[in-house]
Design a protein around this motif. Sequence first.
Motif: not given
Length: 229
Positions: A105, A109-110, A141-143, A184
Motif C-alpha cells: 500500500i 501511494r507513492e 486502501e491505496a485507492r 472506496h
Amino acid sequence: MLYWIMKYVLLGPLMRVAFRPRVEGAHHLPRRGGALVASNHLAVLDSFVLPLMVPRRMVFPAKSEYFTQPGVVGTLKRWFFTGMGQVPIERGSGRAARAALDTGIAILREGRLFGIYPEGTRSPDGRLYKGRTGVARMALEARVPVVPVAMIDTDRANPVGSRFWRPCRIGIRIGEPLDFSRYHGITDDRQVERAMTDEIMDALRVLSGQEYVDVYASTVKDRATPQAA
C-alpha cells in the motif's frame, strides 16, 4: 541504476533473445500514478520477465530470506533482487501478512506499480486458482486501479521442478485497468473484497484462457504433498 542495467544491459536483452516475449496491451498500464498489477503465476520466471518487459518500473514482493542470507552468496542475492526492483516481505503469521499489505500500500501511494499474484503461489498444474482477497484490500486502501496481466507459456520455459530455463516463446497479455472506485470508503467488508477478487480472477481467466478452479492453489499443493511422500 542497478535496475536499469539489469533491464537494458544484462538480463533484459538475454531474456528477449531466449524467450522472444510478445507483450500485448502495454498501453493499458497507466503512464503515471499508482496501480496494482495482478498476474497469474505459472513459473518462477514470471517474476523476472514481467518487470523487465513492461515500460514502467514495477516493484514485486520477494521472500525476506533472499535479502538476509549471510556471506558472499547472500550479498549477491541481495544485490540481484534489489536490482530487479523487489522488496523483502515476511511470510507466515497474520502480523507478517498485514505488514506485507502495508508495504504494498505504501508503494502504491507513492505512485508506483506494485505487482502481485492473487493466487498466492504458483499454479501446480497450469490452471488458474481462486484468488486471495489481499489484492482487493490493497486496491481499496491505496485507492488505485487493478491491471490484470496474463503470463502465457512461462511454465513451458520454466517447468515445475526444473532448475533450468528452456528457450521458447512466451507472452505477456495486459488487460484494461479495473476501476473499483465504487467501493472506496468501504473497509473490512469480506463480501466486497471477495467480489472484487473474483472479478479480478475472471479478468485473468479471460486474458490467459486458463481453466478456472474455485479452490486455493495452496490447498491443492497441501493435498498433493502427502501423496508424493
